[in-house]
Design a protein around this motif. Structure first.
Motif, PDB file in Angstrom:
ATOM      1  N   UNK A  67     -32.362  72.785 -63.298  1.00  0.00           N
ATOM      2  CA  UNK A  67     -33.745  72.983 -63.866  1.00  0.00           C
ATOM      3  C   UNK A  67     -34.651  72.924 -62.649  1.00  0.00           C
ATOM      4  N   UNK A  68     -34.592  71.930 -61.739  1.00  0.00           N
ATOM      5  CA  UNK A  68     -35.356  71.834 -60.598  1.00  0.00           C
ATOM      6  C   UNK A  68     -34.904  72.990 -59.615  1.00  0.00           C
ATOM      7  N   UNK A  69     -34.006  73.697 -59.499  1.00  0.00           N
ATOM      8  CA  UNK A  69     -33.618  74.621 -58.688  1.00  0.00           C
ATOM      9  C   UNK A  69     -34.117  75.907 -59.353  1.00  0.00           C
ATOM     10  N   UNK A  70     -34.208  76.222 -60.811  1.00  0.00           N
ATOM     11  CA  UNK A  70     -34.819  76.958 -61.447  1.00  0.00           C
ATOM     12  C   UNK A  70     -36.366  77.119 -61.223  1.00  0.00           C
ATOM     13  N   UNK A  71     -36.930  76.040 -61.515  1.00  0.00           N
ATOM     14  CA  UNK A  71     -38.485  76.046 -61.115  1.00  0.00           C
ATOM     15  C   UNK A  71     -38.590  76.526 -59.453  1.00  0.00           C
ATOM     16  N   UNK A  72     -38.097  76.066 -58.685  1.00  0.00           N
ATOM     17  CA  UNK A  72     -38.163  76.346 -57.272  1.00  0.00           C
ATOM     18  C   UNK A  72     -37.975  77.879 -57.281  1.00  0.00           C
ATOM     19  N   UNK A  73     -37.025  78.311 -57.629  1.00  0.00           N
ATOM     20  CA  UNK A  73     -37.026  79.781 -57.658  1.00  0.00           C
ATOM     21  C   UNK A  73     -37.902  80.642 -58.126  1.00  0.00           C
ATOM     22  N   UNK A  74     -38.507  80.194 -59.275  1.00  0.00           N
ATOM     23  CA  UNK A  74     -39.399  80.861 -59.861  1.00  0.00           C
ATOM     24  C   UNK A  74     -41.025  80.500 -59.080  1.00  0.00           C
ATOM     25  N   UNK A  75     -41.373  79.402 -58.533  1.00  0.00           N
ATOM     26  CA  UNK A  75     -42.348  79.404 -57.741  1.00  0.00           C
ATOM     27  C   UNK A  75     -42.164  80.198 -56.706  1.00  0.00           C
ATOM     28  N   UNK A  76     -41.100  80.221 -55.975  1.00  0.00           N
ATOM     29  CA  UNK A  76     -41.037  81.034 -54.647  1.00  0.00           C
ATOM     30  C   UNK A  76     -41.001  82.587 -54.956  1.00  0.00           C
ATOM     31  N   UNK A  77     -40.655  83.022 -56.196  1.00  0.00           N
ATOM     32  CA  UNK A  77     -40.704  84.359 -56.744  1.00  0.00           C
ATOM     33  C   UNK A  77     -42.306  84.749 -56.853  1.00  0.00           C
ATOM     34  N   UNK A  78     -43.028  83.811 -57.521  1.00  0.00           N
ATOM     35  CA  UNK A  78     -44.212  84.084 -57.674  1.00  0.00           C
ATOM     36  C   UNK A  78     -45.044  84.048 -56.574  1.00  0.00           C
ATOM     37  N   UNK A  79     -44.778  83.166 -55.309  1.00  0.00           N
ATOM     38  CA  UNK A  79     -45.167  83.315 -53.923  1.00  0.00           C
ATOM     39  C   UNK A  79     -45.032  84.274 -53.401  1.00  0.00           C
ATOM     40  N   UNK A  80     -43.988  84.789 -53.518  1.00  0.00           N
ATOM     41  CA  UNK A  80     -43.409  86.321 -52.726  1.00  0.00           C
ATOM     42  C   UNK A  80     -44.310  87.499 -53.499  1.00  0.00           C
ATOM     43  N   UNK A  81     -44.442  87.529 -54.719  1.00  0.00           N
ATOM     44  CA  UNK A  81     -45.280  88.371 -55.594  1.00  0.00           C
ATOM     45  C   UNK A  81     -46.671  88.460 -54.976  1.00  0.00           C
ATOM     46  N   UNK A  82     -47.229  87.204 -54.934  1.00  0.00           N
ATOM     47  CA  UNK A  82     -48.543  87.117 -54.175  1.00  0.00           C
ATOM     48  C   UNK A  82     -48.591  87.836 -52.746  1.00  0.00           C
ATOM     49  N   UNK A  83     -47.733  87.352 -52.103  1.00  0.00           N
ATOM     50  CA  UNK A  83     -47.792  87.598 -50.609  1.00  0.00           C
ATOM     51  C   UNK A  83     -47.562  89.476 -50.716  1.00  0.00           C
ATOM     52  N   UNK A  84     -46.703  89.753 -51.551  1.00  0.00           N
ATOM     53  CA  UNK A  84     -46.515  91.318 -51.476  1.00  0.00           C
ATOM     54  C   UNK A  84     -47.812  91.942 -52.028  1.00  0.00           C
ATOM     55  N   UNK A  85     -48.514  91.349 -53.028  1.00  0.00           N
ATOM     56  CA  UNK A  85     -49.814  92.036 -53.615  1.00  0.00           C
ATOM     57  C   UNK A  85     -51.010  91.955 -52.392  1.00  0.00           C
ATOM     58  N   UNK A  86     -50.724  90.616 -51.638  1.00  0.00           N
ATOM     59  CA  UNK A  86     -52.011  90.676 -50.513  1.00  0.00           C
ATOM     60  C   UNK A  86     -51.414  91.766 -49.526  1.00  0.00           C
ATOM     61  N   UNK A  87     -50.379  91.826 -49.237  1.00  0.00           N
ATOM     62  CA  UNK A  87     -50.128  92.962 -48.320  1.00  0.00           C
ATOM     63  C   UNK A  87     -50.387  94.389 -48.465  1.00  0.00           C
ATOM     64  N   UNK A  88     -49.977  94.500 -49.830  1.00  0.00           N
ATOM     65  CA  UNK A  88     -50.434  96.038 -50.489  1.00  0.00           C
ATOM     66  C   UNK A  88     -51.779  96.174 -50.341  1.00  0.00           C
ATOM     67  N   UNK A  89     -52.635  95.245 -50.784  1.00  0.00           N
ATOM     68  CA  UNK A  89     -54.204  95.348 -50.648  1.00  0.00           C
ATOM     69  C   UNK A  89     -54.633  95.598 -49.073  1.00  0.00           C
ATOM     70  N   UNK A  90     -53.944  94.601 -48.208  1.00  0.00           N
ATOM     71  CA  UNK A  90     -54.216  94.865 -46.594  1.00  0.00           C
ATOM     72  C   UNK A  90     -53.778  96.194 -46.072  1.00  0.00           C
ATOM     73  N   UNK A  91     -52.629  96.709 -46.719  1.00  0.00           N
ATOM     74  CA  UNK A  91     -52.304  98.082 -46.268  1.00  0.00           C
ATOM     75  C   UNK A  91     -53.183  99.055 -46.747  1.00  0.00           C
TER      76      UNK A  91
END
Length: 64
Positions: free
Chosen positions: A17-41
């Motif tokens: 359960x902890x690993x799943x929560x961590x993976x979801x958090x990391x996926x959310x952060x990666x999505x936010x970073x991707x969105x930030x990079x798309x906006x910057x691009x």
């Protein structure tokens, strides 16, 4: 014996359960970073297009 196995299963469930929560958090952060990079691009592309347009204008102004 059964109690020890149940305890091990409970610990494993907690780790999963902890690993799943961590993976979801990391996926959310990666999505936010991707969105930030798309906006910057997009912003960089807009600026480059403005510069290219300005260079074209300067070139046409210099042509006799």
């Amino acid at each position: 014996m059964l109690e020890a196995e149940l305890e091990q299963l409970e610990q494993r469930i907690q780790r999963l359960a902890a690993a799943y929560r961590q993976a979801r958090l990391e996926a959310r952060r990666a999505q936010q970073e991707r969105d930030r990079m798309v906006a910057l691009n997009s912003e960089l592309r807009r600026r480059i297009e403005g510069i290219v347009e300005r260079v074209r204008q300067l070139e046409t102004e210099q042509d006799p």
